[in-house]
Design an enzyme around this catalytic site. Sequence first.
Site, PDB file in Angstrom:
ATOM      1  N   LYS A 109      38.651   1.729  -9.683  1.00 40.46           N
ATOM      2  CA  LYS A 109      38.225   3.084  -9.316  1.00 40.46           C
ATOM      3  C   LYS A 109      36.963   3.076  -8.446  1.00 40.46           C
ATOM      4  CE  LYS A 109      41.398   5.243 -11.878  1.00 40.46           C
ATOM      5  NZ  LYS A 109      42.488   6.041 -11.300  1.00 40.46           N
ATOM      6  N   GLU A 131      37.507  14.429 -12.183  1.00 40.39           N
ATOM      7  CA  GLU A 131      38.277  14.473 -13.421  1.00 40.39           C
ATOM      8  C   GLU A 131      38.449  13.034 -13.869  1.00 40.39           C
ATOM      9  OE1 GLU A 131      39.782  14.375 -10.463  1.00 40.39           O
ATOM     10  OE2 GLU A 131      40.951  12.562 -10.903  1.00 40.39           O
ATOM     11  N   SER A 388      44.233  -3.902 -12.785  1.00 40.75           N
ATOM     12  CA  SER A 388      43.362  -2.848 -12.248  1.00 40.75           C
ATOM     13  C   SER A 388      42.113  -2.602 -13.079  1.00 40.75           C
ATOM     14  CB  SER A 388      44.151  -1.550 -12.077  1.00 40.75           C
ATOM     15  OG  SER A 388      44.759  -1.177 -13.300  1.00 40.75           O
TER      16      SER A 388
HETATM   17  C1  PLP Z   1      42.404   0.404 -15.311  1.00 33.66           C
HETATM   18  C2  PLP Z   1      43.175   1.555 -14.789  1.00 33.66           C
HETATM   19  N1  PLP Z   1      44.315   1.328 -14.149  1.00 33.66           N
HETATM   20  C3  PLP Z   1      45.052   2.352 -13.664  1.00 33.66           C
HETATM   21  C4  PLP Z   1      44.684   3.662 -13.829  1.00 33.66           C
HETATM   22  C5  PLP Z   1      45.590   4.735 -13.321  1.00 33.66           C
HETATM   23  O1  PLP Z   1      45.221   5.258 -12.105  1.00 33.66           O
HETATM   24  P1  PLP Z   1      45.976   4.900 -10.770  1.00 33.66           P
HETATM   25  O2  PLP Z   1      47.441   5.061 -11.023  1.00 33.66           O
HETATM   26  O3  PLP Z   1      45.467   5.895  -9.795  1.00 33.66           O
HETATM   27  O4  PLP Z   1      45.636   3.531 -10.391  1.00 33.66           O
HETATM   28  C6  PLP Z   1      43.488   3.940 -14.495  1.00 33.66           C
HETATM   29  C7  PLP Z   1      43.063   5.336 -14.681  1.00 33.66           C
HETATM   30  O5  PLP Z   1      42.236   5.694 -15.436  1.00 33.66           O
HETATM   31  C8  PLP Z   1      42.722   2.855 -14.992  1.00 33.66           C
HETATM   32  O6  PLP Z   1      41.583   3.068 -15.646  1.00 33.66           O
END
Ligand code: PLP
Lengths: 403, 264
Positions: A109, A131, A388
């Site tokens: 993020k 948000e 992620s």
């Molecule tokens: C570690 C992690 N991966 C994925 C997401 C999901 O978001 P996005 O689909 O935009 O990557 C989040 C959202 O809070 C997250 O914290």
Amino acid sequence: MREMLLSARPIHPFRNYIESMLTTPGTDGRFGDFGGRYVPETLVPACQELEASFHDAWADPLFRTELDDLLRDYAGRPSIITECHNLGRQLGIRLLLKREDLNHTGSHKINSVLGQALLAKRMGKKRIVAETGAGQHGVASATAAALLGLECKVYMGEVDVERQALNVFRMKLLGSEVVPAKSGSRTLKDAVNEAMRDWVATVEDTYYAIGSVMGPHPYPYMVRQFQSVIGKEANQQCQQLLGTDPDVVAACVGGGSNAIGIFSGFIDTHARLIGVEPAGGAAVGRGVPGVVHGMRSYLMQDEYGQVQEAHSISAGLDYPGVGPEHSYLASIGRAEYPSVTDAEVIEGFQLLSKTEGIIPALECAHVVAWITREAPNMQGKTVLMNLSGRGDKDVAQMMDILG
Amino acid sequence: MATHTGRLETHLRKQRDAGRKLLVPYITGGFEGWTDAVRAAAANGADAIEIGIPFSDPVMDGPMIQLASEKSLQRGTTPLSIFHELRSIDVGIPLAVMCYYNTVHSAGNERFAHQLVEAGVSAAIIPDMPLEESAQWCVSADAAGIETVMLAAPTAPQERLPRILDRCNGFVYAVGLLGVTGERDELAGTATKLAARLKALTDIPVLIGVGVSNAEQAVEASQTADGVVMGASVMRRLVEGDADAVGRYINDVRSALDSTFAGK
Ligand SMILES: Cc1ncc(COP(=O)(O)O)c(C=O)c1O
């Protein structure tokens, strides 16, 4: 469908000469039939101003340098790639992780938030609203606000405030205000509603930092551009490590920002692109096109268009919609969107921890779960997974679940 | 292009041109007692009524209308149940629906427009469908003879207003403030400023809505505008009281408007 589309295109040697499958939306903000700008009239000029400011900033070498410097010196980029020898051997595949969990604040993020916060300052805004679901985007926003001297208010569903208490405390420590969203399902969808209501009232001095590739144009496009650093690095790293592209690129999909970030680096290759959704929030898998939160995209809804509540163990994926570019990629067959159950996710969470010594965020445990399930059909293949985020935020919740 | 003058606009122009200030209350469809509230509002001097179709994610609405929408949905309200009940209401004044675009989108533009016609509704107000996203709906609405009320906001640059007005019929909804629906202590300064900008550009009735919270504010807004849309303050009477309370409130506002503007 996918095979057909791809075989019609010469890929490798001509990569620079063919038209990319990565869409640049025009002023209508569309990816194919998806996207757009379905916002109250009050916000239209703000979205137009943002679109112009982003184009201007993105084309400005000074802005790009400033952002790249922050990504390197503050967020810790480039993120490394880790090969999972133990789990790979166990599954009969070659498994690579793109380590977005090692970024400052613990997830991807921060890539988008640093870009958006710099842009907010450039636009003369004093305050940002955001948000958050799992709290990762909220923490990243609070962090960027602290660094760049912006005021920050984060809306978070009441349910999520409870299950992500650690992140709530982090945001407060960083000097941000956290406001629980008490309407509807009291999760991410409702936090978005509250943030939009705030923005409608404060649009003159406030920047809305959306946490994913969703919302009205230009957000889905802009956030993708900010997250494309993941795919760009990963592509280069794969060339060095493998001498070629991976066979499969997989990521979890809430709104879809980490997924589109890594997909963007491989969209014009032969790699299968897999976006893993939670079974209780499978917008692409179970939804039909609808309009909410400023965009036309796949959406879990009833026959009258009432948005359904998502139910996922993972707060970050507990969202009934999905970013419009994913709807587009699904509709043309370029990416696939399977789903996994909460029970599979709990297994995946433990599996990566035990075999590799890496505790993944529950969101990413979805990808581990899918890879585990699909491994028999991918023997000998190379799978690149976007890790992620890190799992620290989920440890308390998992302590309850695993007893 | 806005091609025809429909029932709502014809009626509002006639009332305005006769020297009357326009009063359009909003009532959430499907909320307990809503049909009685519609009748009470009509009997006490409303010029048209805006019927809200409740939506799960009403981003333009504040706490009161959110609450009313949620309660209505809990009772099993659907667009079709509202249309069904509307067919049995004949209050002698035009009706408009207020709904979010996904309600239209999920039915399909054309089908939704026909459903409105069959229910006896004259117009639609769709607050998350700005000008740039309105083309497809407007084709269907125009063909079916449904008027599309467009919203104009205080944030609009001057060049945008004529384009909104061009596409607008019924009346133009001047959003009174930066923010969502809900009662406020005072009428925002942005309300009359925007109404004045619009009045300078158009002959179509200009109504201020969002944040017009009592009779006094309705009078203040109508010094500049042709009238007002009142939502949260009306729904509070229904949520906390009953249809009679709505009727008394509309009567108060009507009297205040009439006594202030009589003979002007
Ligand atoms: C570690 C992690 N991966 C994925 C997401 C999901 O978001 P996005 O689909 O935009 O990557 C989040 C959202 O809070 C997250 O914290």
